[in-house]
Structures are given as structure tokens and as C-alpha cells.
Scaffold this motif. Structure first.
Motif, PDB file in Angstrom:
ATOM      1  N   SER A  55       2.022 -15.816  -0.724  1.00 29.26           N
ATOM      2  CA  SER A  55       0.500 -15.520   0.082  1.00 29.26           C
ATOM      3  C   SER A  55       0.808 -14.267   1.431  1.00 29.26           C
ATOM      4  O   SER A  55       2.337 -14.430   2.018  1.00 29.26           O
ATOM      5  CB  SER A  55      -0.133 -16.925  -0.161  1.00 29.26           C
ATOM      6  N   VAL A  56      -0.233 -13.920   2.264  1.00 28.77           N
ATOM      7  CA  VAL A  56      -0.072 -13.603   2.993  1.00 28.77           C
ATOM      8  C   VAL A  56      -1.112 -13.496   4.211  1.00 28.77           C
ATOM      9  O   VAL A  56      -2.160 -13.786   3.641  1.00 28.77           O
ATOM     10  CB  VAL A  56      -0.566 -11.812   3.336  1.00 28.77           C
ATOM     11  N   PHE A  57      -0.520 -14.695   5.465  1.00 30.78           N
ATOM     12  CA  PHE A  57      -2.264 -14.325   6.397  1.00 30.78           C
ATOM     13  C   PHE A  57      -1.621 -14.509   7.751  1.00 30.78           C
ATOM     14  O   PHE A  57      -0.568 -15.004   7.539  1.00 30.78           O
ATOM     15  CB  PHE A  57      -2.967 -16.467   5.714  1.00 30.78           C
ATOM     16  N   PRO A  58      -2.997 -14.837   7.919  1.00 27.26           N
ATOM     17  CA  PRO A  58      -4.331 -14.220   8.105  1.00 27.26           C
ATOM     18  C   PRO A  58      -4.401 -13.101   7.897  1.00 27.26           C
ATOM     19  O   PRO A  58      -3.507 -11.844   7.825  1.00 27.26           O
ATOM     20  CB  PRO A  58      -5.059 -14.905   9.125  1.00 27.26           C
ATOM     21  N   ASN A  59      -5.381 -12.308   6.729  1.00 25.92           N
ATOM     22  CA  ASN A  59      -5.909 -11.450   6.195  1.00 25.92           C
ATOM     23  C   ASN A  59      -7.773 -11.725   5.965  1.00 25.92           C
ATOM     24  O   ASN A  59      -7.456 -11.868   4.742  1.00 25.92           O
ATOM     25  CB  ASN A  59      -4.937 -11.008   4.812  1.00 25.92           C
ATOM     26  N   PRO A  60      -7.421 -10.228   6.535  1.00 23.98           N
ATOM     27  CA  PRO A  60      -7.521  -8.905   7.767  1.00 23.98           C
ATOM     28  C   PRO A  60      -7.234 -10.068   8.849  1.00 23.98           C
ATOM     29  O   PRO A  60      -7.467 -11.542   9.042  1.00 23.98           O
ATOM     30  CB  PRO A  60      -8.137  -8.595   8.329  1.00 23.98           C
ATOM     31  N   THR A  61      -5.685 -10.123  10.280  1.00 26.04           N
ATOM     32  CA  THR A  61      -5.208 -10.370  10.874  1.00 26.04           C
ATOM     33  C   THR A  61      -5.349  -9.359  12.017  1.00 26.04           C
ATOM     34  O   THR A  61      -5.196  -8.045  12.205  1.00 26.04           O
ATOM     35  CB  THR A  61      -4.166 -10.354  10.482  1.00 26.04           C
ATOM     36  N   ALA A  78      14.122  -8.353   1.995  1.00 25.50           N
ATOM     37  CA  ALA A  78      13.345  -8.197   2.779  1.00 25.50           C
ATOM     38  C   ALA A  78      12.279  -7.995   2.708  1.00 25.50           C
ATOM     39  O   ALA A  78      11.762  -7.591   1.435  1.00 25.50           O
ATOM     40  CB  ALA A  78      14.161  -6.779   2.653  1.00 25.50           C
ATOM     41  N   VAL A  79      11.620  -7.304   3.818  1.00 27.28           N
ATOM     42  CA  VAL A  79       9.852  -7.050   3.966  1.00 27.28           C
ATOM     43  C   VAL A  79       9.791  -5.901   4.030  1.00 27.28           C
ATOM     44  O   VAL A  79      10.524  -6.464   5.577  1.00 27.28           O
ATOM     45  CB  VAL A  79       9.259  -8.158   4.452  1.00 27.28           C
ATOM     46  N   GLU A  80       9.108  -5.392   4.011  1.00 25.26           N
ATOM     47  CA  GLU A  80       8.629  -4.014   4.477  1.00 25.26           C
ATOM     48  C   GLU A  80       7.421  -3.912   4.608  1.00 25.26           C
ATOM     49  O   GLU A  80       6.623  -4.774   4.163  1.00 25.26           O
ATOM     50  CB  GLU A  80       9.029  -2.829   3.694  1.00 25.26           C
ATOM     51  N   LEU A  81       7.162  -2.666   5.581  1.00 22.41           N
ATOM     52  CA  LEU A  81       5.595  -2.933   5.623  1.00 22.41           C
ATOM     53  C   LEU A  81       4.999  -1.849   5.801  1.00 22.41           C
ATOM     54  O   LEU A  81       6.017  -0.656   6.468  1.00 22.41           O
ATOM     55  CB  LEU A  81       5.009  -3.590   7.315  1.00 22.41           C
ATOM     56  N   ILE A  82       4.961  -0.878   4.811  1.00 27.20           N
ATOM     57  CA  ILE A  82       4.266   0.104   4.599  1.00 27.20           C
ATOM     58  C   ILE A  82       2.897   0.259   4.943  1.00 27.20           C
ATOM     59  O   ILE A  82       2.074  -0.198   4.733  1.00 27.20           O
ATOM     60  CB  ILE A  82       4.531   0.964   2.982  1.00 27.20           C
ATOM     61  N   MET A 117       0.755  -2.052   3.172  1.00 31.54           N
ATOM     62  CA  MET A 117       0.927  -3.029   1.515  1.00 31.54           C
ATOM     63  C   MET A 117       2.262  -2.958   2.483  1.00 31.54           C
ATOM     64  O   MET A 117       3.468  -3.030   2.863  1.00 31.54           O
ATOM     65  CB  MET A 117       1.393  -1.583   0.888  1.00 31.54           C
ATOM     66  N   ILE A 118       2.389  -4.886   2.014  1.00 32.02           N
ATOM     67  CA  ILE A 118       3.739  -5.464   2.436  1.00 32.02           C
ATOM     68  C   ILE A 118       4.514  -5.525   1.185  1.00 32.02           C
ATOM     69  O   ILE A 118       3.976  -5.483  -0.107  1.00 32.02           O
ATOM     70  CB  ILE A 118       3.399  -6.893   2.911  1.00 32.02           C
ATOM     71  N   ILE A 119       5.662  -4.725   1.232  1.00 32.56           N
ATOM     72  CA  ILE A 119       6.340  -5.046  -0.518  1.00 32.56           C
ATOM     73  C   ILE A 119       7.485  -6.115   0.149  1.00 32.56           C
ATOM     74  O   ILE A 119       8.395  -6.111   1.330  1.00 32.56           O
ATOM     75  CB  ILE A 119       7.149  -4.020  -0.359  1.00 32.56           C
ATOM     76  N   LYS A 129       2.065  -6.542  -1.352  1.00 28.57           N
ATOM     77  CA  LYS A 129       0.970  -6.800  -0.972  1.00 28.57           C
ATOM     78  C   LYS A 129      -0.378  -6.506  -0.374  1.00 28.57           C
ATOM     79  O   LYS A 129       0.403  -5.444   0.565  1.00 28.57           O
ATOM     80  CB  LYS A 129       1.054  -8.698  -0.527  1.00 28.57           C
ATOM     81  N   ARG A 130      -1.526  -6.379  -0.901  1.00 26.70           N
ATOM     82  CA  ARG A 130      -2.298  -5.836   0.389  1.00 26.70           C
ATOM     83  C   ARG A 130      -2.259  -6.805   2.026  1.00 26.70           C
ATOM     84  O   ARG A 130      -2.363  -7.827   1.704  1.00 26.70           O
ATOM     85  CB  ARG A 130      -3.323  -5.379  -0.227  1.00 26.70           C
ATOM     86  N   LEU A 131      -2.908  -6.495   2.924  1.00 30.32           N
ATOM     87  CA  LEU A 131      -2.948  -6.456   4.087  1.00 30.32           C
ATOM     88  C   LEU A 131      -3.645  -5.542   5.154  1.00 30.32           C
ATOM     89  O   LEU A 131      -3.524  -3.932   5.182  1.00 30.32           O
ATOM     90  CB  LEU A 131      -0.669  -6.509   4.909  1.00 30.32           C
ATOM     91  N   SER A 132      -4.460  -5.941   5.581  1.00 33.38           N
ATOM     92  CA  SER A 132      -5.600  -5.394   7.127  1.00 33.38           C
ATOM     93  C   SER A 132      -5.168  -5.536   8.065  1.00 33.38           C
ATOM     94  O   SER A 132      -5.424  -6.760   8.734  1.00 33.38           O
ATOM     95  CB  SER A 132      -6.698  -5.675   6.133  1.00 33.38           C
ATOM     96  N   VAL A 133      -4.893  -4.418   9.085  1.00 38.19           N
ATOM     97  CA  VAL A 133      -4.688  -4.761  10.157  1.00 38.19           C
ATOM     98  C   VAL A 133      -5.855  -4.542  11.223  1.00 38.19           C
ATOM     99  O   VAL A 133      -6.003  -3.341  11.490  1.00 38.19           O
ATOM    100  CB  VAL A 133      -4.188  -4.535  11.005  1.00 38.19           C
TER     101      VAL A 133
END
Length: 134
Positions: A55-61, A78-82, A117-119, A129-133
């Protein structure tokens, strides 16, 4: 009804509730209460799919975001933000402490508003996982 217990009395009560464990391991001594019924059936705990177990939270952030994999049956390396055009905006290795905690926090200061996109690079492959900033 005053004075009545919500659990049935008898043999099943002595067995106790389901024991915690890991996915794929069978359990034998289980008592399940549903009204006054009781069952001591063998069952197997199934692992959640990787997409569901993270899980990814909060989303959107507007600020930091937490990536959590507490329900996962894998480790995260590892984690990437694309960003939306495919450029890596952030890359972070999961430290041993974070891997033990099964989560990490990504500081997004300086990251522009948009869709990302969080990988997660895991022991079982990649999880997206999708993320909205905002």
C-alpha cells in the motif's frame, strides 16, 4: 440477554483461536465460532498477491508518502519513483531497519505535482503502484 456468554462452552473453547503464522503453512488446531457453532478444520493461509499486499498512503499527497508491505510474503530491496514521461525522479534502497519494519517513508519535497509510478523491487519481482502528487 443478560448473563449469557458470546462464546459457546465445551471442547472447542479449549482449542483457542487461530494461530498466527506465514503463508503456505497448514494450521491444525482452530476453533471458529459462528453463533453457537464450532469447527476444528485444517486450513492453509494463502499469500496475498503482491499488488494487494502493498500500500501507498496518503494518496493523493502533498508531502511525504509511506510505502508499506506488511502483508506481503516478500522483501523489498529498492523503491523508485517514475514521472509521467518515464524519468526516474527518486530512487531509494530499503535499509535493513526499514526491511524489518516492512515500510519506508519517501520524502517528496521538490517533486512537482503530477502522476507518478512507484516501483518496488522485491524478492519476487517488481510491484507497480500509482501515486498522485498535488
Amino acid at each position: 440477554m443478560a448473563g449469557r456468554s458470546s462464546r459457546p462452552s465445551g471442547k472447542c473453547l479449549a482449542h483457542g483461536a487461530a494461530r498466527a503464522g506465514t503463508a503456505g503453512h497448514p494450521y491444525r488446531r482452530v476453533a471458529v465460532w459462528a453463533g453457537s457453532a464450532c469447527s476444528s478444520a485444517e486450513f492453509e493461509l494463502q499469500a496475498l498477491p503482491a499488488q494487494t499486499a502493498t500500500s501507498v498512503f496518503p494518496n493523493p499527497t502533498r508531502g511525504p508518502v509511506t510505502v508499506r508491505w506488511t502483508q506481503a510474503d516478500f522483501s523489498v530491496h529498492a523503491v523508485e519513483l517514475i514521472n509521467a514521461v518515464g524519468r526516474r525522479v527518486l530512487q531509494r534502497s530499503a535499509s535493513l531497519a526499514e526491511a524489518d519494519e516492512l515500510q519506508l517513508e519517501l520524502e517528496l519535497s521538490g517533486v512537482r505535482a503530477g502522476f507518478y509510478m512507484i516501483i518496488l523491487h522485491t524478492s519476487q519481482g517488481k510491484v507497480f503502484k500509482r501515486l498522485s502528487v498535488l
